[in-house]
Scaffold this motif. Sequence first.
Motif, short mmCIF file in Angstrom:
data_model
loop_
_atom_site.label_atom_id
_atom_site.label_comp_id
_atom_site.label_asym_id
_atom_site.label_seq_id
_atom_site.Cartn_x
_atom_site.Cartn_y
_atom_site.Cartn_z
N SER A 23 0.83 -1.21 0.00
CA SER A 23 0.00 0.00 0.00
C SER A 23 0.86 1.26 0.00
CB SER A 23 -0.93 -0.01 1.22
OG SER A 23 -0.26 0.29 2.42
N ILE A 24 1.95 1.25 0.75
CA ILE A 24 2.83 2.42 0.81
C ILE A 24 3.46 2.69 -0.55
CG2 ILE A 24 4.98 3.30 1.81
CD1 ILE A 24 4.21 1.63 4.36
N GLN A 25 3.97 1.64 -1.18
CA GLN A 25 4.63 1.82 -2.49
C GLN A 25 3.66 2.36 -3.54
OE1 GLN A 25 7.49 -1.73 -3.33
NE2 GLN A 25 6.16 -2.39 -1.65
N LEU A 26 2.45 1.80 -3.58
CA LEU A 26 1.48 2.24 -4.58
C LEU A 26 0.98 3.65 -4.30
CD1 LEU A 26 -0.53 -1.09 -4.99
CD2 LEU A 26 1.03 -0.07 -6.66
N ALA A 27 0.73 3.96 -3.05
CA ALA A 27 0.25 5.32 -2.71
C ALA A 27 1.32 6.36 -3.05
CB ALA A 27 -0.12 5.39 -1.23
N LEU A 107 4.41 0.77 10.30
CA LEU A 107 4.12 0.77 8.86
C LEU A 107 2.71 1.31 8.58
CD1 LEU A 107 5.68 -2.63 7.74
CD2 LEU A 107 6.49 -0.34 7.12
N ALA A 108 1.76 1.02 9.47
CA ALA A 108 0.40 1.54 9.30
C ALA A 108 0.39 3.06 9.33
CB ALA A 108 -0.52 0.97 10.38
N GLN A 109 1.17 3.64 10.22
CA GLN A 109 1.24 5.11 10.28
C GLN A 109 1.89 5.69 9.02
OE1 GLN A 109 -0.24 7.13 12.59
NE2 GLN A 109 -1.12 5.14 13.19
N ILE A 110 2.91 5.01 8.52
CA ILE A 110 3.54 5.46 7.27
C ILE A 110 2.54 5.37 6.12
CG2 ILE A 110 5.34 4.90 5.58
CD1 ILE A 110 7.08 3.97 7.96
N ALA A 111 1.75 4.30 6.09
CA ALA A 111 0.75 4.13 5.04
C ALA A 111 -0.27 5.26 5.06
CB ALA A 111 0.05 2.77 5.18
N ILE A 112 -0.77 5.58 6.23
CA ILE A 112 -1.74 6.68 6.35
C ILE A 112 -1.13 7.99 5.88
CG2 ILE A 112 -3.06 8.05 8.01
CD1 ILE A 112 -3.36 5.43 9.67
N ALA A 113 0.11 8.25 6.29
CA ALA A 113 0.79 9.48 5.88
C ALA A 113 1.00 9.53 4.37
CB ALA A 113 2.13 9.60 6.61
N GLY A 115 -1.10 8.47 2.22
CA GLY A 115 -2.38 8.67 1.56
C GLY A 115 -3.24 7.44 1.43
N VAL A 116 -2.82 6.33 2.03
CA VAL A 116 -3.62 5.10 1.98
C VAL A 116 -4.88 5.27 2.82
CG1 VAL A 116 -3.65 2.64 2.57
CG2 VAL A 116 -1.57 3.67 1.61
N THR A 117 -6.02 4.82 2.30
CA THR A 117 -7.24 4.75 3.09
C THR A 117 -7.19 3.43 3.87
OG1 THR A 117 -8.50 6.02 1.47
CG2 THR A 117 -9.76 4.69 3.03
N LEU A 118 -6.92 3.52 5.15
CA LEU A 118 -6.75 2.33 5.98
C LEU A 118 -8.03 2.09 6.77
CD1 LEU A 118 -5.04 0.07 7.17
CD2 LEU A 118 -4.04 1.71 8.76
N LEU A 119 -8.71 1.00 6.46
CA LEU A 119 -9.96 0.65 7.13
C LEU A 119 -9.68 -0.46 8.13
CD1 LEU A 119 -12.33 0.56 4.00
CD2 LEU A 119 -11.82 2.50 5.51
N GLN A 120 -9.62 -0.12 9.41
CA GLN A 120 -9.38 -1.10 10.45
C GLN A 120 -10.72 -1.67 10.93
OE1 GLN A 120 -6.11 -0.02 13.27
NE2 GLN A 120 -6.17 1.98 12.24
N GLN A 121 -10.65 -2.82 11.58
CA GLN A 121 -11.85 -3.53 12.05
C GLN A 121 -12.84 -3.73 10.88
OE1 GLN A 121 -13.00 -1.16 15.57
NE2 GLN A 121 -12.43 -2.95 16.77
#
Length: 384
Positions: A23-27, A107-113, A115-121
């Motif tokens: 997700s990080i690479q693509l975003a 890594l989740a925080q890096i993904a959010i930064a 621009g990834v839309t991270l849907l937890q739960q």
Amino acid sequence: MATEGAAYDVAIVGGGLAGLALSIQLARGGWGVVLCEKETYPLHRVCGEYISMESWDFLCRLGLPLPEWNLPKINTLQLTAPNGKMLQSKLPLGGFGISRYKLDAALAQIAIAAGVTLLQQTKVEAIEMQQHGVLLETKSAGITNHIHAKVGCGAWGKRSNMDVKWKRPFTQDAGTRISNWVGIKYHVHTEWPKHLIALHNFHDGYCGISAIEDGKHCLCYLTRAANLKQYGQSVAAMEGAVLARNPALAGILQRSQKLPHFPLAISQVSFQPKSRVEGGVLLLGDAAGMIAPLCGNGMSMALHASKLAAEAIAPFLQGKISRTEMEQGYTRQWQQHFAARLRLGRGLQGLFGSEWRSNALVGVMRNLPFASRAIIRQTHGQPF
């Protein structure tokens, strides 16, 4: 109740190492990415928590401040047979220890930064291939949602509801020696050299121990489900009766202080071959093939697979290649980098799952150190 979700370039199911890294690479490449994770960060996962140094530079490029974390560097492998015979060998590349609790959350925080839309739960109930992409049906807090994406990726780990729905072959057969394993993990405080990772064999299983961050250690083992069943599904009873028969392992269990919130367990672990593309969905990490933990390289393979997937997906989204070319190119690269390692891992899994075979193998490796170094080298790749 159902709501209609947005459309994305890429939808990723599973927020472990492979899913997060992809997700990080693509975003960062400018694509719209949604990542669905059924749990909430930070979280513990059943994992040996040793990463080969082949992944160090890649993780740093993703944005992890690894040099600042003062992680234990591991350069030596210790291997014991159930009868107590011991082999010790230098690791060609070596590795480092870090908990999934710390690593995945960072890594989740890096993904959010990024621009990834991270849907937890958020649990993915179904994935349907359509003419121009995929349709995901998700559920979160009782609400059903639909997500459209041009590309779908599955990075959900060892086994998921999607594997069962798709009737993937490894879910259908639990009768072989590389099927139906149970994984148990602890974090412990104990006396153990930071530079050393050990694999201690016991009847129908083996246990690894190595240092992670903050003076803690990861103690994680795999055993045949039949072992646990024999002792009434009691982990403690099985450890006392089976694991402790290996004298090296008995000493570790006796002097280790188990930390709160453990043990963690997973079941129905299989090392059978898996497909890399299923129903138009690109699979990576353990969803595409699980290497035996005794090879110590599953996390690096997941990270490397994310790079291969990103390199296959980008030209498709740019309109340079067809969907079929994307799928075939990814499969070809995956096979080239990982197929031989997985075959070796399955072979070793069959040997180390047997008490007499592992006794014999450790004995042979003790007498042929060049052979042991060659085996270790083949379970690892090169920096990527």
